[in-house]
Motif scaffolding. Sequence first.
Motif, PDB file in Angstrom:
ATOM      1  N   HIS A 197       0.832  -1.192   0.000  1.00 56.84           N
ATOM      2  CA  HIS A 197       0.000   0.000   0.000  1.00 56.84           C
ATOM      3  C   HIS A 197       0.872   1.249   0.000  1.00 56.84           C
ATOM      4  CE1 HIS A 197      -3.065  -2.865   1.805  1.00 56.84           C
ATOM      5  NE2 HIS A 197      -3.649  -2.394   0.723  1.00 56.84           N
ATOM      6  N   GLN A 386     -12.269  -3.565  12.274  1.00 51.32           N
ATOM      7  CA  GLN A 386     -11.056  -3.890  11.525  1.00 51.32           C
ATOM      8  C   GLN A 386     -10.547  -2.728  10.684  1.00 51.32           C
ATOM      9  OE1 GLN A 386     -11.555  -7.246   8.918  1.00 51.32           O
ATOM     10  NE2 GLN A 386      -9.394  -7.273   8.259  1.00 51.32           N
ATOM     11  N   TYR A 387     -11.471  -1.954  10.110  1.00 43.70           N
ATOM     12  CA  TYR A 387     -11.059  -0.886   9.209  1.00 43.70           C
ATOM     13  C   TYR A 387     -11.323   0.489   9.801  1.00 43.70           C
ATOM     14  CZ  TYR A 387     -10.454  -4.629   5.875  1.00 43.70           C
ATOM     15  OH  TYR A 387     -10.022  -5.771   5.251  1.00 43.70           O
ATOM     16  N   VAL A 444     -10.280  -6.270  -0.404  1.00 45.57           N
ATOM     17  CA  VAL A 444      -9.687  -5.495   0.686  1.00 45.57           C
ATOM     18  C   VAL A 444      -8.380  -6.169   1.109  1.00 45.57           C
ATOM     19  CG1 VAL A 444     -11.886  -4.589   1.527  1.00 45.57           C
ATOM     20  CG2 VAL A 444     -11.034  -6.768   2.404  1.00 45.57           C
ATOM     21  N   GLY A 445      -7.652  -5.495   1.989  1.00 46.49           N
ATOM     22  CA  GLY A 445      -6.411  -6.062   2.500  1.00 46.49           C
ATOM     23  C   GLY A 445      -5.252  -5.897   1.538  1.00 46.49           C
ATOM     24  N   THR A 446      -4.123  -6.449   1.919  1.00 46.21           N
ATOM     25  CA  THR A 446      -2.918  -6.357   1.093  1.00 46.21           C
ATOM     26  C   THR A 446      -3.037  -7.292  -0.107  1.00 46.21           C
ATOM     27  OG1 THR A 446      -1.603  -5.893   3.068  1.00 46.21           O
ATOM     28  CG2 THR A 446      -0.411  -6.580   1.086  1.00 46.21           C
ATOM     29  N   PHE A 539      -7.190 -10.348  -3.898  1.00 48.87           N
ATOM     30  CA  PHE A 539      -7.465  -9.668  -2.639  1.00 48.87           C
ATOM     31  C   PHE A 539      -8.328 -10.550  -1.748  1.00 48.87           C
ATOM     32  CE2 PHE A 539      -6.901  -6.505  -5.938  1.00 48.87           C
ATOM     33  CZ  PHE A 539      -6.147  -5.517  -5.345  1.00 48.87           C
ATOM     34  N   ASP A 540      -8.386 -10.204  -0.482  1.00 53.31           N
ATOM     35  CA  ASP A 540      -9.377 -10.797   0.403  1.00 53.31           C
ATOM     36  C   ASP A 540     -10.745 -10.208   0.062  1.00 53.31           C
ATOM     37  OD1 ASP A 540      -7.432 -12.225   1.786  1.00 53.31           O
ATOM     38  OD2 ASP A 540      -7.097 -10.608   3.227  1.00 53.31           O
TER      39      ASP A 540
END
Length: 742
Positions: A197, A386-387, A444-446, A539-540
Motif C-alpha cells: 500500500h 477492523q477498518y 480489501v487487505g494487502t 485480494f481478500d
Amino acid sequence: MDARTYNAELAELRVLRDGIRKAQAALEKLETDRARKITALAGYEKAKAERIAPAAGLSLADIVAIAPILAPDRLVTAAQPNPVAVPPSSEPAAPPAAAAQAPEPAGETALSSGPGPAQEQALSRAGTVAPAMTRPAPEAAAEPELSAAPSAPPSGSLPALPSVLASVAAGPLAAHTAQRALPGVPEGSEGDRWFAHTANLASTHPNFTQQARSTAFLDTHTGVLVHRDQTFRIDLPTASAAEILNTVFHVLPGGVERIYITAGAPWHRQAAQHPFLKDSVGAWLNAPAPGWRTDTGRGKDRLAGHFVHPRNPVGRYQREQGEQHVEIRSVGEWFDADGVEPVVVRDAFVLLWRALRRFWPDAVLMGSPSQTGRDLWTRTIPTKGQYADGFPVLSEELRGLFHATAGQGRTELITPPRVPARLPALVEYDRTFAYAKHTWKSGVGTPRRVTAATFASWSQKEQTKALFACGHWHVRVTVPAGWTHIGILPAPAPGDRAWHYPAAPGTTFTTWAGGPEIHTALSNPHTPWKVEILDGVVFDDGKPLDDWSKKLREAWSSLTAQAGLNGDPGQRTAAHLAARAVRALLLYGIGAFAQRPRTVTGTTPRSMERDVPPDAEIIGFDDQTITWQRPTGFTRDPNAHPEWAAHIWSSARAALLSQRHREDSTYAGALHAPPGTVVAFRTDAVYLTQPQPWPHHGQPGDYLNKGHLPGPVPAPTTEDELLTLRDRGRAAHHAAPAPERA
C-alpha cells in the motif's frame, strides 16, 4: 542573429503553428467523415473494397482496416491453417491481422498506460508456462448451482465450472500486427514491491461537514432563472459566460455559488466555427469575462480551473475584487433534463437531498454526482472494528496497472455478415440500475500476487476459490473451435485504451480480465473457452461498498415509487429525475474510485506565451488566449481504489452475457439468446433481433425491455445509426398497448 530577429522569427513560428493546428483539425475531421462513409458503404451487401479504395484514395489494406467485413476471401482462406489467426470477415472490431496477440510474459513490458497507435507493434513470444483451464467431467462441478449439462444446453441451465489442471507449456505463436500490448507485473523484487500500500494514504471517515452552496437553475434558451422559491426571466442575447455571470448577479445581488444550466447549452452556440465541440467549449469558457477571473480553488474543495468537456463542462470563476466564487455547470452531469422546466429540475434536487438525508443526516449535494457519491461513501467508512483506520490505497504501480488493463462498460456494434443485413427487429434490453447489483463484494487487505507456477501448484478447490475471489488476472485465451456466438473476454485493440471482443474460432489473445468474466468464459452455456493463467492479483473479500450501495438502492426505490404514484405530473417528473440522479451517484461514484491519471487544463494570454508549461499540449487558441493541457499523473488521492471499480465493471460485463435469476430458476443475458441475434452492446444494454422471456421485477440488474422496433430494418453500421434505431424502437415500444409492452 540578434535578439530582435530572434523574437521576430518566433512570432512567425507561432503563426505557422496556428495555421498547422487549424489545418490538422480540418484534416482530422475530413478523415473521420471518410471513415464513416466507408463504414456505411460496407453495409451494402455487394460492396467491394476494390471499388471503394480508389474512390476514397486509400489502399485495399486501409479500406479493410476501416471495414474488416470487406476483406477479400483469399485472406480468409490463407488464415484457416493457422488456429491463432483471425479470419478478417468474421471479426469486424479490428483489422484482419490484428485480432490475436502472442503471450506477454510478466516482466517484459514496462508499466505504462498503453502505447498509442504509433507504438503498436507485433509480438511473437513463446515458451511461457501457464496453467491451462479445460472442461472437467460433470462430477467436478465447483458450484452446487452449476449442474452438468450437454455441450449446448437450453437457456436456463449452465454447465459445470471447468476444473483447472496442471500447467502446460504454450507452443510458439505466430506474430501479429497492430495489437496493443498490455503491461504486466515485473518479475522478482521489483514486482514484489508493487504488492503493498502507499504509505500514509488511506480512505478514512471525514471529520468535517460539507458546506452547502447556494444554487440557481437557468435555462439559457428561454431565460428562466430559478433560485430557491423565486423565478425570474432574464435576457441573454449571447449567453456568454460573462453575460450569464453579470446578469445572474444583477438579479440576485447576494449572488450564488453554483449555476446549473438546465437547457440551452450556451457553450455550443459557436460550434459551427470550430472543428470539434471541445474547441467550442474551450473558447466559451476562456472568453474574456470582465470583473471575473478563473477560480484558483479554496478550502477542502480544491478543484480549480475550468473543466473542458464536450457536453458537460464546468466553468469556475472568481471575482476580480472580492472572494465570490461561482461555478457554471451542466445539469446533464446528473440526468437528462431535456424539455424539463428549471423549477421541476430544482424540485428534483430537493427530492434527491431529502431522500439522501434519510440515510446521511449530513448529506450535502456537491457539484457533480461523482463528488457527491464518493463523499457519501466516505461517511459510511466504519470508525470502529477492523477498518477503523480506513482502507489503504494501493501502490502507484498497481493503480497504474489497473488503469491500463481494466476496461469499463462493454460497447460493441456487430455488423453484417455476423448479423443479417436486414434485421427482423431490433429489441433493446437495459439492465436496471446495473452497477448496484455488483457492489456487495470488493477486494480489501494487502494484494497478493499469484504467478503461473503458484496457481499450477494449487489444488482444484484452491484454484476455483481464487477465481471466485476479487482478483485481476493476466491470461492467454483461445476461442474454441466451432464457436458461433459473440466474444466473451475483452482483448486490447489498436488505439489508446480500446477494447474489442474476439469471437472467431481458434483466435488466441493475451489480456487481463476479472474473475467474473473468466468464470463466464469457462461455464458459458455453449462451449467452454480455454483460459491459461499467466499472472494474477488477488485480494481478500470484503464489503467496503455494501452499506453505501444499500442506502443508495433504498433511496432509489423510494424515489422510483414516488415517480409512479404521485398525482402531480411535475412532481412525478421531479421524482423520476431524482431517481436518475441516485443512479448517477453510484455510477459515477464507482468511476471516481478508478482515479485516472489527472490532466490539468489551463489558459495563458497570447502575450505571455512563454509561460505555457513546457510539457503542455496546446489544445485551442484564439486571438487573446492559448488553451493547453498537461498530464499530472496520479495524485495522492486517499479515496483511490481502482481495484473496486475494476471488479464491479468486470461483474457487470459478465452479467451482460449471463445472469442467473434464482427466484425464476432461469438465466438471462446475451449468451442465452440464439447465435446471430446479438446486434450491439452499450454499457448496460444489449440489442437483439428478437424478444426474450427474461424476467423483470424492477430490481437492480434485471433486464428491462425498453424498445422494440419491428422489422425488417437495416442493420446499423455506425453508432449514430444504432442510436437512431434505438430511439425509434423506444417510441414504438411506448406507443404499443400495455400487454404487448410486457
